[in-house]
Motif scaffolding. Structure first.
Motif, short mmCIF file in Angstrom:
data_model
loop_
_atom_site.label_atom_id
_atom_site.label_comp_id
_atom_site.label_asym_id
_atom_site.label_seq_id
_atom_site.Cartn_x
_atom_site.Cartn_y
_atom_site.Cartn_z
N SER A 184 -0.21 -2.08 -5.85
CA SER A 184 -0.81 -1.02 -5.16
C SER A 184 -0.76 0.46 -5.82
O SER A 184 0.32 1.01 -5.92
N SER B 192 5.99 7.60 -6.17
CA SER B 192 5.12 6.56 -6.52
C SER B 192 5.88 5.59 -7.51
O SER B 192 5.84 4.19 -7.33
N ARG C 209 0.73 -1.12 -0.04
CA ARG C 209 0.21 -0.03 -0.11
C ARG C 209 0.93 1.22 0.04
O ARG C 209 1.97 1.32 0.78
N ARG C 210 0.47 2.24 -0.92
CA ARG C 210 1.41 3.50 -0.91
C ARG C 210 1.08 4.30 0.38
O ARG C 210 0.43 4.33 1.15
N THR C 211 2.35 5.01 0.79
CA THR C 211 2.23 5.74 1.85
C THR C 211 1.68 7.01 1.50
O THR C 211 1.42 7.30 0.32
N ALA C 212 1.73 7.86 2.40
CA ALA C 212 0.87 9.31 2.17
C ALA C 212 1.97 10.29 1.17
O ALA C 212 1.21 10.81 0.15
N ILE C 213 2.87 9.91 1.19
CA ILE C 213 4.07 10.78 0.26
C ILE C 213 3.82 10.30 -1.23
O ILE C 213 3.94 10.74 -2.17
N GLU C 214 4.01 8.67 -1.23
CA GLU C 214 3.78 8.15 -2.56
C GLU C 214 2.33 8.51 -3.19
O GLU C 214 1.99 8.57 -4.24
N ARG C 215 1.42 8.79 -2.40
CA ARG C 215 -0.15 9.22 -2.78
C ARG C 215 0.04 10.49 -3.42
O ARG C 215 -0.49 10.84 -4.41
N ARG D 248 9.06 3.50 -7.12
CA ARG D 248 8.87 2.21 -6.08
C ARG D 248 9.34 0.84 -7.17
O ARG D 248 9.24 1.11 -8.24
#
Length: 145
Positions: free
Chosen positions: A33, A22, A10-16, A25
């Protein structure tokens, strides 16, 4: 490769918030994800003679699918490669602690699916993930070989 729940990546807040972060990764995380739907459509198109379908996995009361994957016979293809569909459903359900509510066969095109379920279309990513997805699909021998 052992099937792994998409939520593990699942993506982190920064990846979102940052599409480039994103994008950077690993392929497995990116296609587990955030871009599973792109990978599923590419897989189907990669093997046009096989009659591969597309499926959306719904867990619990979520309005939109948790995960999208390609399916052929009893097999499913996602970022974990080819695995039995029953195993894919089980690991995602167990990881999220929610029952499988529905596995919907997808009959729309990618654009319609993205609009309906608030998913990004390939041109909306930091870079178009289509070629990255083709290379990823090519790494895995399909079950019919």
């Amino acid at each position: 490769m052992v099937v792994t729940a998409s939520g593990v990546f699942r993506r982190t807040a920064i990846e979102r918030a940052d599409q480039r972060v994103s994008w950077e990764r690993t392929d497995r995380a990116f296609f587990s994800s955030g871009a599973c739907h792109v990978l599923a459509w590419v897989c189907r198109d990669f093997y046009p003679e096989q009659g591969i379908g597309l499926a959306a996995l719904y867990l619990g009361d979520f309005e939109h699918p948790l995960h999208v994957y390609a399916r052929w016979s009893a097999w499913a293809f996602d970022a974990s490669g080819w695995n039995l569909e029953s195993e894919l459903l089980q690991v995602n359900s167990e990881f999220e602690g929610l029952p499988v509510r529905e596995v919907e066969t997808i009959s729309s095109d990618l654009r319609e699916f993205c609009e309906k379920h608030v998913h990004r279309q390939p041109h909306q990513y930091w870079a178009d993930p289509t070629e990255r997805a083709r290379a990823y699909v090519a790494r895995y021998d399909p079950p019919w070989l």
